[in-house]
Design a protein around this motif. Sequence first.
Motif, PDB file in Angstrom:
ATOM      1  N   THR A 104       0.840  -1.200   0.000  1.00 19.50           N
ATOM      2  CA  THR A 104       0.000   0.000   0.000  1.00 19.50           C
ATOM      3  C   THR A 104       0.871   1.245   0.000  1.00 19.50           C
ATOM      4  O   THR A 104       2.085   1.181   0.173  1.00 19.50           O
ATOM      5  N   THR A 107       3.526   4.937  -4.913  1.00 19.16           N
ATOM      6  CA  THR A 107       3.752   6.109  -5.753  1.00 19.16           C
ATOM      7  C   THR A 107       4.443   5.640  -7.023  1.00 19.16           C
ATOM      8  O   THR A 107       5.346   4.805  -6.987  1.00 19.16           O
ATOM      9  N   ALA A 111      -1.829   2.462  -6.291  1.00 20.91           N
ATOM     10  CA  ALA A 111      -1.612   2.739  -4.867  1.00 20.91           C
ATOM     11  C   ALA A 111      -1.606   1.468  -4.035  1.00 20.91           C
ATOM     12  O   ALA A 111      -0.941   1.399  -2.998  1.00 20.91           O
ATOM     13  N   TYR A 147       6.493   1.406  -2.476  1.00 21.93           N
ATOM     14  CA  TYR A 147       5.399   1.209  -1.532  1.00 21.93           C
ATOM     15  C   TYR A 147       5.927   1.309  -0.102  1.00 21.93           C
ATOM     16  O   TYR A 147       7.036   0.856   0.200  1.00 21.93           O
ATOM     17  N   ALA A 239      -4.823   4.590   1.717  1.00 24.65           N
ATOM     18  CA  ALA A 239      -3.957   5.767   1.733  1.00 24.65           C
ATOM     19  C   ALA A 239      -3.558   6.117   3.168  1.00 24.65           C
ATOM     20  O   ALA A 239      -4.130   5.611   4.135  1.00 24.65           O
ATOM     21  N   THR A 255      -0.954  10.454   1.139  1.00 22.60           N
ATOM     22  CA  THR A 255      -0.030   9.804   0.216  1.00 22.60           C
ATOM     23  C   THR A 255      -0.597   8.451  -0.194  1.00 22.60           C
ATOM     24  O   THR A 255      -1.323   7.811   0.569  1.00 22.60           O
ATOM     25  N   GLY A 256      -0.213   8.037  -1.410  1.00 19.95           N
ATOM     26  CA  GLY A 256      -0.723   6.768  -1.930  1.00 19.95           C
ATOM     27  C   GLY A 256      -2.219   6.800  -2.127  1.00 19.95           C
ATOM     28  O   GLY A 256      -2.907   5.790  -1.950  1.00 19.95           O
ATOM     29  N   GLY A 258      -5.722   6.411  -3.154  1.00 20.10           N
ATOM     30  CA  GLY A 258      -6.656   5.647  -3.958  1.00 20.10           C
ATOM     31  C   GLY A 258      -7.984   5.860  -3.265  1.00 20.10           C
ATOM     32  O   GLY A 258      -8.968   6.286  -3.841  1.00 20.10           O
ATOM     33  N   ASP A 362      -7.249   9.343  -8.276  1.00 21.12           N
ATOM     34  CA  ASP A 362      -6.040   8.806  -8.901  1.00 21.12           C
ATOM     35  C   ASP A 362      -4.967   9.890  -9.016  1.00 21.12           C
ATOM     36  O   ASP A 362      -4.093   9.825  -9.873  1.00 21.12           O
ATOM     37  N   GLY A 364      -2.690  10.594  -6.699  1.00 22.93           N
ATOM     38  CA  GLY A 364      -1.483  10.326  -5.908  1.00 22.93           C
ATOM     39  C   GLY A 364      -1.472  11.144  -4.629  1.00 22.93           C
ATOM     40  O   GLY A 364      -2.434  11.143  -3.873  1.00 22.93           O
ATOM     41  N   THR A 365      -0.390  11.880  -4.385  1.00 21.10           N
ATOM     42  CA  THR A 365      -0.284  12.695  -3.176  1.00 21.10           C
ATOM     43  C   THR A 365      -1.125  13.963  -3.310  1.00 21.10           C
ATOM     44  O   THR A 365      -1.023  14.690  -4.293  1.00 21.10           O
TER      45      THR A 365
END
Length: 461
Positions: A104, A107, A111, A147, A239, A255-256, A258, A362, A364-365
């Motif tokens: 999980t 980046t 994600a 990840y 996330a 971060t990450g 989704g 979608d 990302g950060t």
Amino acid sequence: MKKITLLLFLFTFSFGYSQNQLLGFEPGETGSVGAAFGDFPAPVVETGAGTNTTQVLKLVGNPAGQPWQGVNLTLTSLVNLTTTKTMTMDVFSDTPITFLVKVTGGTGGPAISAASASHTGGSTWQTISFTFTSSLDGQPTPANGTYSGFVIHAYWAPGAVTFFNPTVPTPARTFYVDNIKGPLGTPPVIPAPTTGAPVQPNRPVADVKSIFSDHYTPISVIGYSGGDDNTYNTSWCGASTTLVQIDGNNTNRITGLGCEGIAFLAGRFNASGFTRFHMDIWTATPTQDKSFNFKFSNWNGTTGEANAYEYSANNSNILTSGSEGTWISIDLPLTAFNCINTPPGNACPSVSDFAQFVITSDLGTVYYDNIYLHKNTTLGTEDFEVSNLALYPNPATNVLNIESTSTIEKVSVYNLLGQEVISQTPNTELVTLDVASLQVGVYVVKTSIDGNISSTRFIKE
């Protein structure tokens, strides 16, 4: 010497990549065991007598729990699955078992990605290899990029695609894991905003329901861990949300991304009479052909979602081309949201019991600030005298200063459990608080100035 070199060559050739220690459970490891979910008992780190290391993680399945039960782990080091998609983990089990694992916080790619793993039993330690190239549990494939998190689902079934249809069985089982390994990753350089989110208007207290903002009093004390009732970081989304300082302004960073959920069961509220929604977001990811979706979950006084209010921000409305790298202010009438029945048969519209806020995207950060509902009203200067309030240093180690242009009548500091840990009635314009004895973490500071209550956060280091 030649024999040892040949063995090392054969090992490297057979795996095709370098396996680095990403998480173990020795005292010196810096990763962590996070929240369990799906009625899974909290795993225990214990001495592994007769095993390959001193400390191992004990996992005990709950036959009465959800098929998807498991635990979230934070890796000591990032794993890089850009080229190879394979990781390994040492597992001990008396009986043959199959379980599901996920990476999980990705980046550079999906994600979240999932893979299955099996142990043949026999009361032995085995090094299990698993590859993230199958679309299991609805997760995208293949894994790609770096990840930071790792999830172990205690159950799975050979050949299964989802936890349901048919339901994955949940027999009693106990197994141990250690030495999670994979290709070592390096943290990506991710741009961040250099200025804080836009300053918000002064609004009547009764006309705002604030979920996250320094400018308005929050609906409740919301933390970043400690269960799924009051948190910006629910376990049921992959996330990770952390509190950061942007130009001296408290800001949340996901971060990450989704999916990320915010739960505020201690502050769940009736949204009747509120007409607009506001949120400020910032992302460095190009917004072309991207979406940022969010919804309020309405529970109607029950213990789960009865209906939801959803909105999708995309290129056709809010995420205009080139809007990345700037603060994007979202201010919408609630009539722009779609009301969704959950399950079918519950009446829309119903706004009597907002209890959660969920983000899917979608991008990302993403950084965000100023999530609140309002009635599109403001206070005139004759109604409210703006008092410049400053907290410094933030983060603080020993001393926190609170300064205002007006008299500060009362100061209260709360931890994220809602407990008051400091209370003073200074009646001065500068207050110096001794915070040296507070535990490291995030705190909420409430100040009373001219009868008006404001809240902000500070980080204790």
